[in-house]
Design an enzyme around this catalytic site. Structure first.
Site, PDB file in Angstrom:
ATOM      1  N   ASP A 155       0.828  -1.198   0.000  1.00 31.77           N
ATOM      2  CA  ASP A 155       0.000   0.000   0.000  1.00 31.77           C
ATOM      3  C   ASP A 155       0.871   1.261   0.000  1.00 31.77           C
ATOM      4  O   ASP A 155       1.733   1.437   0.870  1.00 31.77           O
ATOM      5  CB  ASP A 155      -0.904  -0.013   1.238  1.00 31.77           C
ATOM      6  CG  ASP A 155      -1.899   1.128   1.230  1.00 31.77           C
ATOM      7  OD1 ASP A 155      -3.036   0.902   0.817  1.00 31.77           O
ATOM      8  OD2 ASP A 155      -1.524   2.252   1.632  1.00 31.77           O
ATOM      9  N   PHE A 156       0.632   2.147  -0.952  1.00 29.34           N
ATOM     10  CA  PHE A 156       1.446   3.367  -1.067  1.00 29.34           C
ATOM     11  C   PHE A 156       1.349   4.198   0.199  1.00 29.34           C
ATOM     12  O   PHE A 156       2.352   4.725   0.703  1.00 29.34           O
ATOM     13  CB  PHE A 156       0.994   4.187  -2.278  1.00 29.34           C
ATOM     14  CG  PHE A 156       1.730   5.494  -2.411  1.00 29.34           C
ATOM     15  CD1 PHE A 156       2.917   5.573  -3.125  1.00 29.34           C
ATOM     16  CD2 PHE A 156       1.238   6.659  -1.820  1.00 29.34           C
ATOM     17  CE1 PHE A 156       3.610   6.773  -3.239  1.00 29.34           C
ATOM     18  CE2 PHE A 156       1.921   7.857  -1.925  1.00 29.34           C
ATOM     19  CZ  PHE A 156       3.107   7.916  -2.639  1.00 29.34           C
TER      20      PHE A 156
END
Length: 209
Positions: A155-156
């Protein structure tokens, strides 16, 4: 999960301790959807802003006339072109029908059946569905099933939150973040929530090492 026990454990990490102080209790809001509904909603939200996705989902539910989210059997009995008219792309229609097909076959567990499956087993089972990747299943585990120890390392926002909170120049790689996250077990879902908060903080918030 005891909030006090979780906070004490995470607070052994000084950076997490500061995030807990700034943002207060972990605010993961568990949704009472079935895994089938959660996956279908996730497909609707892919590559769309929330309001647009909600509009399309509203049209989708309205196809069935009773205000309830359609069952897998109802979806499979609906011609794809009719589902498409709700506003879904062809790819999303195929994914939604594949979720329904797997749900009818028992591959998408009910909430009760999911309690007997580990996080790893859920991921392995559900990524076989068209359009469903590991991140999507991880979001289901955290926000629908309330699993306490999920760290979505791809997840960024989680990786960016780590970079900012810990004062790093670059985001950690997923492999590095997985190793770093060992210290937060068995409360890695809460740790992810705090890292998401860190990613959204104003840039002038001081990050101390």
């Amino acid at each position: 999960m005891s909030q006090d026990a979780r906070d004490r454990h995470l607070a052994r990490d000084p950076v997490m301790r500061r995030l807990i102080k700034r943002h207060g209790p972990c605010g993961i809001d568990e949704r009472r959807w079935s895994p089938y509904e959660a996956l279908t909603r996730a497909i609707a939200h892919q590559q769309l802003h929330g309001k647009a996705a909600q509009t399309i989902l509203g049209r989708f539910v309205a196809l069935y006339g009773n205000g309830r989210f359609p069952t897998p059997a109802q979806v499979l009995a609906t011609h794809p072109s009719r589902i498409r008219r709700a506003g879904f792309s062809r790819a999303k229609v195929l994914a939604i029908r594949d979720i329904a097909r797997h749900a009818v076959a028992g591959d998408v567990p009910t909430r009760r059946a999911a309690t007997k499956l580990t996080d790893e087993a859920m991921i392995e089972r559900l990524v076989a569905i068209r359009g469903v990747g590991q991140w999507t299943v991880e979001m289901l585990l955290i926000f629908t099933l309330g699993r306490p120890d999920v760290l979505p390392v791809d997840d960024f926002g989680v990786r960016e939150g780590y970079r900012r909170a810990y004062g790093k120049r670059l985001q950690p790689t997923p492999k590095a973040l997985r190793a770093l996250g060992e210290q937060w077990k068995p409360y890695r879902s809460a740790a992810a929530w705090y890292l998401w908060r860190a990613a959204g903080e104003p840039k002038n918030v001081v990050k101390k090492k």
